[in-house]
Design a protein around this motif. Structure first.
Motif, PDB file in Angstrom:
ATOM      1  N   GLY A  97       0.803  -1.215   0.000  1.00 53.55           N
ATOM      2  CA  GLY A  97       0.000   0.000   0.000  1.00 53.55           C
ATOM      3  C   GLY A  97       0.839   1.269   0.000  1.00 53.55           C
ATOM      4  N   LEU A  98       0.158   2.383  -0.102  1.00 51.02           N
ATOM      5  CA  LEU A  98       0.719   3.726  -0.080  1.00 51.02           C
ATOM      6  C   LEU A  98       1.511   4.064  -1.347  1.00 51.02           C
ATOM      7  CD1 LEU A  98       1.996   3.988   3.603  1.00 51.02           C
ATOM      8  CD2 LEU A  98      -0.241   4.613   2.717  1.00 51.02           C
ATOM      9  N   THR A  99       1.414   5.318  -1.714  1.00 50.41           N
ATOM     10  CA  THR A  99       2.192   5.816  -2.851  1.00 50.41           C
ATOM     11  C   THR A  99       3.618   6.107  -2.393  1.00 50.41           C
ATOM     12  OG1 THR A  99       1.686   8.136  -2.388  1.00 50.41           O
ATOM     13  CG2 THR A  99       0.114   6.928  -3.800  1.00 50.41           C
ATOM     14  N   LYS A 100       4.492   6.406  -3.326  1.00 47.16           N
ATOM     15  CA  LYS A 100       5.880   6.697  -2.978  1.00 47.16           C
ATOM     16  C   LYS A 100       5.965   7.927  -2.072  1.00 47.16           C
ATOM     17  CE  LYS A 100      10.403   7.098  -5.104  1.00 47.16           C
ATOM     18  NZ  LYS A 100      11.185   7.020  -6.334  1.00 47.16           N
ATOM     19  N   THR A 101       5.164   8.944  -2.363  1.00 43.40           N
ATOM     20  CA  THR A 101       5.155  10.165  -1.552  1.00 43.40           C
ATOM     21  C   THR A 101       4.655   9.872  -0.142  1.00 43.40           C
ATOM     22  OG1 THR A 101       4.693  11.430  -3.554  1.00 43.40           O
ATOM     23  CG2 THR A 101       4.329  12.551  -1.462  1.00 43.40           C
ATOM     24  N   GLN A 102       3.602   9.058  -0.037  1.00 43.46           N
ATOM     25  CA  GLN A 102       3.074   8.685   1.272  1.00 43.46           C
ATOM     26  C   GLN A 102       4.095   7.864   2.059  1.00 43.46           C
ATOM     27  OE1 GLN A 102      -0.481   6.759  -0.213  1.00 43.46           O
ATOM     28  NE2 GLN A 102      -1.783   8.323   0.750  1.00 43.46           N
ATOM     29  N   ARG A 103       4.766   6.950   1.383  1.00 43.94           N
ATOM     30  CA  ARG A 103       5.787   6.138   2.061  1.00 43.94           C
ATOM     31  C   ARG A 103       6.938   7.007   2.555  1.00 43.94           C
ATOM     32  NH1 ARG A 103       6.617   0.261  -0.840  1.00 43.94           N
ATOM     33  NH2 ARG A 103       4.409  -0.245  -1.026  1.00 43.94           N
ATOM     34  N   LYS A 104       7.338   7.980   1.758  1.00 45.03           N
ATOM     35  CA  LYS A 104       8.431   8.882   2.151  1.00 45.03           C
ATOM     36  C   LYS A 104       8.041   9.645   3.417  1.00 45.03           C
ATOM     37  CE  LYS A 104      12.183  11.509   1.452  1.00 45.03           C
ATOM     38  NZ  LYS A 104      12.585  11.806   2.814  1.00 45.03           N
ATOM     39  N   LEU A 105       6.825  10.166   3.451  1.00 44.01           N
ATOM     40  CA  LEU A 105       6.356  10.881   4.643  1.00 44.01           C
ATOM     41  C   LEU A 105       6.291   9.941   5.846  1.00 44.01           C
ATOM     42  CD1 LEU A 105       5.254  13.345   6.104  1.00 44.01           C
ATOM     43  CD2 LEU A 105       2.988  12.748   5.218  1.00 44.01           C
ATOM     44  N   CYS A 106       5.761   8.752   5.657  1.00 39.66           N
ATOM     45  CA  CYS A 106       5.692   7.778   6.751  1.00 39.66           C
ATOM     46  C   CYS A 106       7.082   7.449   7.268  1.00 39.66           C
ATOM     47  CB  CYS A 106       4.976   6.503   6.309  1.00 39.66           C
ATOM     48  SG  CYS A 106       3.193   6.689   6.160  1.00 39.66           S
ATOM     49  N   TYR A 107       8.054   7.327   6.367  1.00 40.40           N
ATOM     50  CA  TYR A 107       9.409   7.009   6.796  1.00 40.40           C
ATOM     51  C   TYR A 107      10.014   8.175   7.580  1.00 40.40           C
ATOM     52  CZ  TYR A 107      13.791   4.530   6.910  1.00 40.40           C
ATOM     53  OH  TYR A 107      14.895   3.845   7.352  1.00 40.40           O
ATOM     54  N   ASP A 108       9.764   9.393   7.123  1.00 44.73           N
ATOM     55  CA  ASP A 108      10.253  10.569   7.850  1.00 44.73           C
ATOM     56  C   ASP A 108       9.652  10.618   9.258  1.00 44.73           C
ATOM     57  OD1 ASP A 108      11.740  11.306   5.634  1.00 44.73           O
ATOM     58  OD2 ASP A 108      10.293  12.817   4.954  1.00 44.73           O
ATOM     59  N   LEU A 109       8.371  10.309   9.375  1.00 43.56           N
ATOM     60  CA  LEU A 109       7.721  10.290  10.688  1.00 43.56           C
ATOM     61  C   LEU A 109       8.206   9.114  11.523  1.00 43.56           C
ATOM     62  CD1 LEU A 109       4.122  11.364   9.614  1.00 43.56           C
ATOM     63  CD2 LEU A 109       5.860  12.752  10.764  1.00 43.56           C
ATOM     64  N   PHE A 110       8.535   8.001  10.888  1.00 44.76           N
ATOM     65  CA  PHE A 110       9.130   6.863  11.605  1.00 44.76           C
ATOM     66  C   PHE A 110      10.452   7.286  12.238  1.00 44.76           C
ATOM     67  CE2 PHE A 110      12.594   3.754  10.996  1.00 44.76           C
ATOM     68  CZ  PHE A 110      12.315   2.914  12.054  1.00 44.76           C
ATOM     69  N   LEU A 111      11.278   8.029  11.486  1.00 47.38           N
ATOM     70  CA  LEU A 111      12.557   8.492  12.051  1.00 47.38           C
ATOM     71  C   LEU A 111      12.328   9.387  13.253  1.00 47.38           C
ATOM     72  CD1 LEU A 111      14.549   9.216   8.761  1.00 47.38           C
ATOM     73  CD2 LEU A 111      14.763   7.236  10.296  1.00 47.38           C
ATOM     74  N   LYS A 112      11.310  10.210  13.190  1.00 47.09           N
ATOM     75  CA  LYS A 112      10.984  11.062  14.332  1.00 47.09           C
ATOM     76  C   LYS A 112      10.481  10.193  15.497  1.00 47.09           C
ATOM     77  CE  LYS A 112       8.832  15.298  15.663  1.00 47.09           C
ATOM     78  NZ  LYS A 112       8.346  16.580  15.243  1.00 47.09           N
TER      79      LYS A 112
END
Length: 115
Positions: A97-112
């Motif tokens: 699931g999720l688009t590339k842009t959504q995955r990028k945002l999720c990954y950035d929030l995961f790092l936080k």
């Protein structure tokens, strides 16, 4: 599991004793007796800009929760003993699931979240 084993295993030699810190289980949403991802991370840790960005990319808190679980517990993580890298997460099949842009945002929030 480690906590349970540590309580039930008594080593033959006292020098083999290990001390384990307490593990807190994070739940998506729960009462005040446990750690709530929704309350502690989404409501209190993320700033309003990050919450607005989630909303503009159509990422609900439960979607982010699932993305973090995928990043931290994908089968590749067992081999590397590390969370997925951004490139590995972006390379997962469309079935995750999720688009590339959504995955990028999720990954950035995961790092936080990992901070």
């Amino acid at each position: 599991l480690v906590q349970l084993l540590a309580r039930r295993v008594v080593p033959d030699d006292d020098s083999h004793c290990e001390s384990f810190v307490q593990f807190n289980r994070v739940r998506f949403d729960c009462d005040d007796s446990n750690i709530s991802f929704l309350r502690e991370f989404i409501d209190h840790f993320l700033n309003s800009k990050e919450r607005k960005e989630m909303k503009s990319h159509e990422i609900e808190p439960l979607t982010l929760w699932h993305a973090i679980i995928v990043i931290k517990s994908n089968s590749n993580c067992a081999r590397t003993k590390q969370p997925l890298s951004l490139d590995d997460y972006l390379a997962l099949p469309i079935s995750f699931g999720l688009t590339k842009t959504q995955r990028k945002l999720c990954y950035d929030l995961f790092l936080k979240y990992e901070e």
